[in-house]
Scaffold this motif. Sequence first.
Motif, PDB file in Angstrom:
ATOM      1  N   ASP A 108      -7.101   0.492   3.354  1.00 56.17           N
ATOM      2  CA  ASP A 108      -6.180   0.160   4.433  1.00 56.17           C
ATOM      3  C   ASP A 108      -5.674  -1.270   4.309  1.00 56.17           C
ATOM      4  OD1 ASP A 108      -6.361   2.647   5.537  1.00 56.17           O
ATOM      5  OD2 ASP A 108      -7.809   2.088   7.093  1.00 56.17           O
ATOM      6  N   GLY A 109      -4.370  -1.416   4.412  1.00 53.19           N
ATOM      7  CA  GLY A 109      -3.763  -2.744   4.439  1.00 53.19           C
ATOM      8  C   GLY A 109      -3.751  -3.476   3.120  1.00 53.19           C
TER       9      GLY A 109
ATOM     10  N   PRO B 187      -0.509  11.583  -5.258  1.00 48.98           N
ATOM     11  CA  PRO B 187      -0.794  12.934  -5.744  1.00 48.98           C
ATOM     12  C   PRO B 187      -2.287  13.249  -5.843  1.00 48.98           C
ATOM     13  CG  PRO B 187       0.125  11.561  -7.498  1.00 48.98           C
ATOM     14  CD  PRO B 187       0.292  10.810  -6.227  1.00 48.98           C
ATOM     15  N   SER B 188      -3.130  12.234  -6.006  1.00 50.33           N
ATOM     16  CA  SER B 188      -4.580  12.469  -6.059  1.00 50.33           C
ATOM     17  C   SER B 188      -5.175  12.752  -4.692  1.00 50.33           C
ATOM     18  CB  SER B 188      -5.299  11.249  -6.641  1.00 50.33           C
ATOM     19  OG  SER B 188      -5.221  10.156  -5.730  1.00 50.33           O
ATOM     20  N   GLN B 189      -4.450  12.377  -3.631  1.00 53.07           N
ATOM     21  CA  GLN B 189      -4.929  12.480  -2.248  1.00 53.07           C
ATOM     22  C   GLN B 189      -6.160  11.601  -2.006  1.00 53.07           C
ATOM     23  OE1 GLN B 189      -5.389  16.737  -1.565  1.00 53.07           O
ATOM     24  NE2 GLN B 189      -3.195  16.983  -1.256  1.00 53.07           N
TER      25      GLN B 189
ATOM     26  N   ARG C 282       0.851  -1.186   0.000  1.00 47.69           N
ATOM     27  CA  ARG C 282       0.000   0.000   0.000  1.00 47.69           C
ATOM     28  C   ARG C 282       0.894   1.245   0.000  1.00 47.69           C
ATOM     29  NH1 ARG C 282      -2.201   3.693   3.551  1.00 47.69           N
ATOM     30  NH2 ARG C 282      -4.364   4.336   3.135  1.00 47.69           N
ATOM     31  N   VAL C 283       0.569   2.212  -0.857  1.00 44.91           N
ATOM     32  CA  VAL C 283       1.303   3.472  -0.906  1.00 44.91           C
ATOM     33  C   VAL C 283       0.641   4.447   0.068  1.00 44.91           C
ATOM     34  CG1 VAL C 283       1.983   5.420  -2.370  1.00 44.91           C
ATOM     35  CG2 VAL C 283       2.019   3.084  -3.287  1.00 44.91           C
ATOM     36  N   ALA C 284       1.451   5.071   0.899  1.00 53.74           N
ATOM     37  CA  ALA C 284       0.926   5.965   1.933  1.00 53.74           C
ATOM     38  C   ALA C 284       0.157   7.128   1.320  1.00 53.74           C
ATOM     39  CB  ALA C 284       2.072   6.492   2.789  1.00 53.74           C
TER      40      ALA C 284
END
Length: 421
Positions: free
Chosen positions: A410-411, A403-405, A396-398
């Motif tokens: 989760d997970g 960039p899209s926010q 998972r990318v934090a």
Amino acid sequence: TTLGLQAAGSVTQTGGGSIAADALGAKAQAGSVTLGSVNSVGTFAASAAGSVYLREADGYAIAEVGPSPLTVSSGANATASVVEKITGVRAGTTIELITQGGTVSQTADVSAANLALRGGAGYTLTRAGNAVGKLASDAAAQPGNANANGGDAGTVQYVNSGTLVLDGSFSLPSGIALPQDTATARTGDVWVRALAGATAGDITVADKLTLNRLDAGKNVAALGLQAAGSVLQAADGATTSDAISTGHLAVRAQGGDVLLRSQRNEVGKFTAQALQGHVLLRESDGYELNTRAASPDTVVGGLAGVAGTAVFQAATSKAVEAGSAQQAKTVELQTTRGTVTQATDATADLSAANLVLRGGAAYELQRGGNTVTTLAADSGAGVIHYVNQGDLSLARVADASLPSQQALQDGMALSRSGAVW
């Protein structure tokens, strides 16, 4: 022959008569310059407290005109030139140039709040000293036939000092309106560069950009945007108000991000470099990742490292690239449907710390030179094929790295209904 016109108020052309001159200079000290007949000039210079509008037949050079050889002999302006020197084209509000054919070039700068480049001519305005706030361009046909989409194949190349907004929402002295919510509507290629100046040198897309030139049924028109800072789309999501439609979209952000946030974007090919930032593209129906050759002409003047470089510099080593070894950045592709592919060319790879593939489209990214560290994908039924050179983490990318926010689940590294290979 030279025609120089200077007025304490405005300089206005009325009726059907046209101007034919080797050089035309017009200065309106407290009003506007309005030259709306189909004129024919070799060189043009103008200065106005208000707007400058020139309609012309076959192209010219923006340069310097004057001063006149003789001076005013008496009165409040005694000893001043009959017509003072006019350098380039400068307006307090809007510059509107409608040129039917040929090419408009420059040896002197343009400066205004707004600039509209219209008609079938090409525009090669690549001086580093140009300074406008908003830029628009379209076909701008004859009066009574506004915005016809024919005969506008001329290439537009424009360089600006400072931040630039691609926006057609300003008043035009010709009275010939741009298409609604449109900053660009042409068949010719468009290349725009914003240099760092008094402001950071960002490019913001605030209205629609539509370039459509068909060859064998495919759109081959190219749009190249290069910014010293970031390249941004103002709206976020499903709105069409600033959507980009073109055959090949090439974007380069030298000091920031590439954030193309409209879900209604439609491109045939995509090239992007953001060596200090993220790359985000939302798109509606699939495209090809590919490299892009440089624009035809170069920047005139400016700082070392800028002068003499292409208006849009070639992107030939990677098709899509975000960040560097020192800056971990993300490429995020959100595609509603269709398929995203890579050209077979050896330089059509993508490179980033993180790659996030989203939306209902299929992704066929099988180049062996792709280099990312982390891969994540969500929200779609399209099949994903991805090949990477080197180690790859499915993770998972934090949120802070997207960039899209728009957070991933989760997970979850992969959360799709379509197969992933």
